[in-house]
Design a protein around this motif. Structure first.
Motif, short mmCIF file in Angstrom:
data_model
loop_
_atom_site.label_atom_id
_atom_site.label_comp_id
_atom_site.label_asym_id
_atom_site.label_seq_id
_atom_site.Cartn_x
_atom_site.Cartn_y
_atom_site.Cartn_z
N ARG A 30 0.84 -1.20 0.00
CA ARG A 30 0.00 0.00 0.00
C ARG A 30 0.87 1.26 0.00
N ARG A 38 -7.63 8.17 -11.26
CA ARG A 38 -7.45 6.84 -10.66
C ARG A 38 -7.18 5.78 -11.72
N ALA A 42 -3.77 3.63 -11.96
CA ALA A 42 -3.87 2.17 -11.82
C ALA A 42 -3.22 1.46 -13.00
N VAL A 63 -4.52 -3.79 -9.08
CA VAL A 63 -4.28 -2.48 -8.46
C VAL A 63 -5.63 -1.91 -8.06
N GLN A 64 -5.72 -1.49 -6.80
CA GLN A 64 -6.93 -0.82 -6.32
C GLN A 64 -6.58 0.60 -5.93
N VAL A 65 -7.41 1.55 -6.36
CA VAL A 65 -7.17 2.96 -6.07
C VAL A 65 -8.45 3.56 -5.48
N LEU A 72 -4.75 9.75 -3.00
CA LEU A 72 -5.18 8.43 -3.47
C LEU A 72 -4.51 7.35 -2.63
N VAL A 74 -3.48 3.59 -2.64
CA VAL A 74 -3.21 2.59 -3.67
C VAL A 74 -2.79 1.28 -3.02
N ALA A 76 -1.35 -2.27 -4.41
CA ALA A 76 -0.84 -2.95 -5.61
C ALA A 76 -0.32 -4.32 -5.22
#
Length: 111
Positions: A30, A38, A42, A63-65, A72, A74, A76
């Motif tokens: 993170r 976003r 990503a 990947v989450q944003v 942001l 993130v 990953a």
């Protein structure tokens, strides 16, 4: 929505960019970035973590944003089918996420 063979999911303010659905995080790192697109961030992060982990057999990046007050958030990482050295893989992802050159490039792209 799909971007060629990638799934782009948006749910409850979280944008997820993944190769496979359902999404699974066998490893994850993170970080926080300044605000920007976003989807573009990503995509760039996904490409960069793929480049450093493409030799990891069975790896499928995710990947989450999420937009937060500080910018942001993130996450990953991704799914790995089979055995792998989690600490090594997460270290490599962390190096990608914290590299000042990468972060500057992502922010230029996401502006």
């Amino acid at each position: 929505m799909q971007d060629k063979h990638w799934h782009i999911l948006e749910e409850d303010g979280v944008l997820t960019y993944a190769r496979r659905v359902p999404v699974r995080f066998d490893l994850a790192v993170r970080t926080t970035l300044p605000s920007g697109s976003r989807r573009r961030i990503a995509r760039q992060i996904r490409q960069d973590i793929w480049r450093v982990l493409r030799d990891l057999r069975g790896f499928s990046p995710v990947v989450q944003v999420t937009r937060v007050d500080a910018g942001l958030d993130v996450i990953a990482g991704g799914q790995v089918d089979g055995r792998f050295a989690r600490a090594m893989a997460e270290t490599r992802i962390g190096e990608v996420l914290e590299c000042p050159r990468n972060r500057a490039r992502w922010m230029r792209w996401a502006a």
